[in-house]
Write a protein that holds these residues in place. Structure first.
Motif, short mmCIF file in Angstrom:
data_model
loop_
_atom_site.label_atom_id
_atom_site.label_comp_id
_atom_site.label_asym_id
_atom_site.label_seq_id
_atom_site.Cartn_x
_atom_site.Cartn_y
_atom_site.Cartn_z
N ARG A 1 11.00 19.53 8.76
CA ARG A 1 11.28 18.09 8.62
C ARG A 1 10.70 17.30 9.79
N LEU A 2 10.79 17.87 10.99
CA LEU A 2 10.23 17.18 12.15
C LEU A 2 8.70 17.11 12.06
N ILE A 3 8.08 18.19 11.59
CA ILE A 3 6.63 18.17 11.41
C ILE A 3 6.24 17.13 10.37
N THR A 4 7.02 17.06 9.30
CA THR A 4 6.77 16.07 8.25
C THR A 4 6.90 14.66 8.80
N ALA A 5 7.90 14.43 9.65
CA ALA A 5 8.06 13.11 10.25
C ALA A 5 6.87 12.75 11.12
N LEU A 6 6.34 13.73 11.86
CA LEU A 6 5.16 13.48 12.69
C LEU A 6 3.94 13.19 11.83
N LEU A 7 3.82 13.89 10.70
CA LEU A 7 2.71 13.60 9.79
C LEU A 7 2.80 12.17 9.26
N ALA B 1 4.00 9.75 10.90
CA ALA B 1 3.54 8.89 11.99
C ALA B 1 2.01 8.79 11.99
N GLY B 2 1.33 9.89 11.65
CA GLY B 2 -0.12 9.84 11.52
C GLY B 2 -0.56 8.90 10.41
N LEU B 3 0.15 8.94 9.28
CA LEU B 3 -0.15 8.00 8.20
C LEU B 3 0.09 6.56 8.65
N ALA B 4 1.13 6.38 9.48
CA ALA B 4 1.42 5.04 9.99
C ALA B 4 0.28 4.52 10.85
N TRP B 5 -0.27 5.38 11.70
CA TRP B 5 -1.39 4.95 12.55
C TRP B 5 -2.60 4.56 11.70
N ALA C 1 0.83 -1.21 0.00
CA ALA C 1 0.00 0.00 0.00
C ALA C 1 0.86 1.26 0.00
N VAL C 2 1.87 1.29 0.88
CA VAL C 2 2.76 2.46 0.91
C VAL C 2 3.53 2.57 -0.40
N GLY C 3 3.94 1.42 -0.94
CA GLY C 3 4.69 1.44 -2.20
C GLY C 3 3.87 2.01 -3.35
N VAL C 4 2.61 1.61 -3.44
CA VAL C 4 1.75 2.11 -4.53
C VAL C 4 1.53 3.61 -4.40
N VAL C 5 1.23 4.06 -3.18
CA VAL C 5 1.03 5.50 -2.97
C VAL C 5 2.30 6.26 -3.31
N THR C 6 3.44 5.73 -2.91
CA THR C 6 4.72 6.39 -3.19
C THR C 6 4.99 6.46 -4.69
N TYR D 1 8.10 3.31 9.71
CA TYR D 1 9.31 3.12 8.91
C TYR D 1 8.98 3.17 7.42
N LEU D 2 7.88 2.54 7.04
CA LEU D 2 7.49 2.54 5.63
C LEU D 2 7.21 3.95 5.11
N TRP D 3 6.53 4.75 5.92
CA TRP D 3 6.05 6.05 5.45
C TRP D 3 7.08 7.18 5.56
#
Length: 732
Positions: free
Chosen positions: A356-362, A364-368, A100-105, A333-335
């Motif tokens: 970059r930190l905000i992007t990393a947190l976003l 994490a939201g995609l990961a959840w 799923a992450v691969g296709v979106v990417t 890790y995937l996102w």
């Protein structure tokens, strides 16, 4: 990334005690959090965490522990391993989220990346869906920490570790079964009782220890010799997985540890991991011996947790926030990496630290969201969970969807053909001075040749549309690196010595030696034309990343002292003393010591200038003339890729002269060469007008990548280079 075989269902998640009684390890869930946070912050370029990439090594140890423990419990209880159920569980757990992450990417990359870069990324996605991207990156020589990668990193680069994990799953179960079969065969040959065969632990310990020793030895050797193979391949990473497996097999011994020693061991392990994160950097030779720190650190934490999982550092790792991060660690890790890579393209500019930190947190939201709506529903759905064949079918379907998506997207990537009006080819008609003429005549020939190029540059500056007759075409530009490497005439990183690489009239009494790194090799097309016209013998002596300067040098790609370069220099100097060429032309890259290329010295610094003077003086003492070619401008982008994204505005890829040219460094080099008795050629006016440096001159593409000339532009400048070499020879 790591399997979560000690994870639990949503119902069990609300019953921590029940889960713990069933073997769930809260400390391992928290250890995942430490690992993923380290990797995410490293990729977000957070200062002070230059070694955060070791989080992947922690994941490897966890995987080795969990999978070996799972297989051992099954084989000791039943005498065998249900391969369908084992692989089905892995497929159900890992493949849907990854796909799923691969296709979106891939979809995002198709529409956000420059058209010339998108196909490469799509192929990366396809290889990642098949879990072999680690070998793709290895064979392509992609350095995880490479200086070049910052210009166009692949959003799938982090999938290399998933490839290692999946390959580990493929071989580990057969390894355990193979040991079981071997035990039975030996007992059968000795006519010993077969009862309790699968409960004999020692052969399994020996097998894993052998794997660890052989793999670690291979890792040590290849870290020095072929770093990409050491970093990306399963054979050189298997020892870390085996260490985790050895901890699993020795778990009953760990459980006997008293609380105090176990607590000390756990805290020491956590300290080793944190030390690795803060002490290591991208310049650290890795994996090699450096990987021992995070690997042993993770093993100590897991081993100590066998005795006191909720005491010592286990108390910290088992806190609810740590466990919450650990639960989303796989999807995070995937996102995180594709989001960090593609977000700047979406907003149109690079990201600062806070962004970059905000992007990393976003991410994490995609990961959840991925865990909530993809991972858990598919993992815990009874109709899938209780059927190995359906689990395998689910994984195969996810992989097929990702592969087909990549192949389909390849068909919709926009073309990279220029649509502008055709333009004339750059043509310089330099008239060489007559032999025996005064130096003024040679100077006049140089000025006339430079003036013609300047006229073409001025006419080309500000070109909006990429001409339809561009040479080489953008789609073919990347292929030119094979010719720059001269089919063996430029030595690679690990090669020393040098073959006979002469062109022109090989019987001529006039030998011109073109020497240096790849920036010498890129001038070979120009000198080949000169050799044919002047009846010279031109010998090209080049080595990757190795300027002919007597400076101690390290290689950021080999992660060690570049001894091959030092040996090659000595051999070339001795060869020149024997051959006595009439002219030595030195050319080299001026990016040494720049960000991402720590070489032990910096271009234009005092050590560089002193070494340049000494080298020129040494060559002059041997009776040869010396011409040092100045640097080409820094285009500050991968030019064909940049142009593919700006087919109607090529000026977007033209750097300013002030930022692309180090004028003070060139002046200092000129003085250093003159001090040594040589000749210096400032080439800036062959590339730049008074304020800009066009990347297309006439219909000719100037750069085929981020710092090398195309064969066509090198050949076009051959008459100008000829006037410079004529003048150098005349002043002998």
């Amino acid at each position: 990334m790591v399997s979560r075989d000690n994870s639990f269902s949503p119902a069990e998640e609300r019953q921590g005690t029940h889960a713990e009684q069933n073997g769930f390890r809260l400390d391992i869930e928290g250890l995942r959090a430490v690992a993923v946070v380290a990797v995410v912050l490293f990729h977000a370029s957070v200062p002070g965490l230059g070694g955060g990439y070791v989080g992947v090594d922690v994941f490897f140890v966890i995987s080795g522990f969990l999978i070996t423990g799972l297989l051992w419990r099954e084989v000791s209880g039943t005498g065998s391993v249900g391969l369908r159920a084992f692989y089905g569980a892995r497929a159900r757990r890992l493949l849907p989220a990854s796909a799923a992450v691969g296709v979106v990417t891939m979809i995002a990359a198709t529409f956000l990346l420059p058209p010339l870069q998108a196909p490469t990324v799509l192929y990366d996605g396809i290889f990642s869906a098949l879990y072999v991207s680690n070998y793709r990156f290895m064979l392509d020589g992609v350095n995880y920490f490479s200086a070049a990668n910052h210009l166009s990193p692949s959003p799938f680069l982090h999938y290399w570790s998933l490839g290692v994990e999946e390959q580990f799953y493929l071989v580990w179960a057969p390894l355990i079964l193979g040991v079981t079969w071997l035990i039975r065969s030996v007992r059968r040959a000795r006519k010993s009782p077969q009862s309790g065969v699968a409960k004999t632990q020692r052969p399994y310990l020996v097998a894993l220890a052998l794997v660890a020793v052989m793999s670690f030895g291979m890792s040590l050797v290849l870290t020095d010799v072929v770093p990409a193979a050491a970093f990306y391949s399963l054979p050189t990473r298997a020892w870390q997985l085996a260490i985790g497996g050895l901890v699993a097999l020795a778990a009953r011994h760990w459980r006997r540890l008293p609380a105090l020693p176990a607590g000390i061991a756990g805290w020491a392990g956590l300290a080793l991991i944190l030390l690795s994160c803060t002490w290591f950097s991208p310049a650290t030779p890795f994996p090699g011996t450096a990987a021992l720190l995070p690997t042993l650190g993770a093993a100590l934490i897991i081993g100590a947790g066998c005795a006191t999982p909720t005491q010592g550092c286990g108390r910290l790792l088992g806190l609810p926030p740590m466990r919450a991060i650990g639960r989303i660690s796989y999807s995070w890790y995937l996102w995180h990496w594709p989001v960090l890579v593609l977000a700047p393209l979406l907003v149109g500019h690079s990201l600062g630290l806070v962004a970059r930190l905000i992007t990393a947190l976003l991410s994490a939201g995609l990961a959840w969201l991925t865990m909530r709506f993809i991972e858990n529903p598919l993992r815990f759905r009874p109709s899938i969970r209780h059927s190995p064949w359906r689990s395998l079918g689910l994984g195969a379907t996810a992989t097929a969807v990702a592969v087909c998506a990549g192949l389909a997207l390849l068909q919709v990537v926009p073309t990279t053909v220029g649509r502008g009006a055709p333009r004339k080819q750059l043509a310089v008609t330099a008239s060489p001075a007559q032999e025996g003429a005064g130096l003024d005549a040679y100077d006049a020939a140089v000025r006339q040749a430079f003036a013609q190029v300047q006229t073409a540059l001025v006419a080309s500056a500000g070109i909006q549309s990429v001409p339809s007759n561009l040479v080489p075409p953008l789609a073919n530009a990347a292929l030119e690196d094979k010719d720059v490497y001269l089919r063996g005439c430029m030595r690679d990183f690990l090669e020393t010595g040098h073959p006979e690489c002469a062109s022109g009239d090989t019987a001529s009494a006039t030998t011109v030696a073109l020497i240096g790194d790849s920036h010498a090799a890129m001038w070979n097309p120009a000198f080949q034309q000169l050799a044919a016209l002047r009846h010279w013998r031109v010998e090209t002596l080049a080595k990757t990343g190795c300027p002919l300067l007597d400076l101690p040098i390290s290689s950021p790609l080999l992660h060690r002292e570049y001894t091959e370069c030092e040996q090659w220099r000595t051999e070339i100097i001795n060869r020149l003393r024997t051959e006595h060429p009439r002219l030595v032309v030195l050319s080299m890259w001026r990016g040494y010591g720049s960000v991402g290329w720590p070489s032990g010295f910096t271009s234009y610094d005092p050590a560089w200038l002193d070494s340049l003077t000494r080298m020129v003086h040494q060559l002059r003492d041997s009776g040869t003339q010396v011409l040092v070619l100045g640097p080409i401008p820094d285009p500050q982008s991968v030019v064909p890729v940049c142009l593919s994204a700006h087919l109607n505005d090529a000026t977007a890829c033209e750097p300013q002269r002030s930022s692309a040219v180090n004028a003070s460094g060139i002046a200092a080099e000129a003085a250093a060469v003159k001090s040594g008795g040589g000749h210096y050629a400032d080439l800036t006016d062959l590339f730049c007008t008074a304020d800009r440096c066009p990347v297309i001159v006439g219909n000719t593409l100037v750069y085929f990548d981020w710092n090398h000339l195309t064969l066509e532009y090198s050949r076009a400048l051959s008459p100008v280079i000829g006037t410079l070499t004529d003048r150098a020879l005349a002043q002998g």
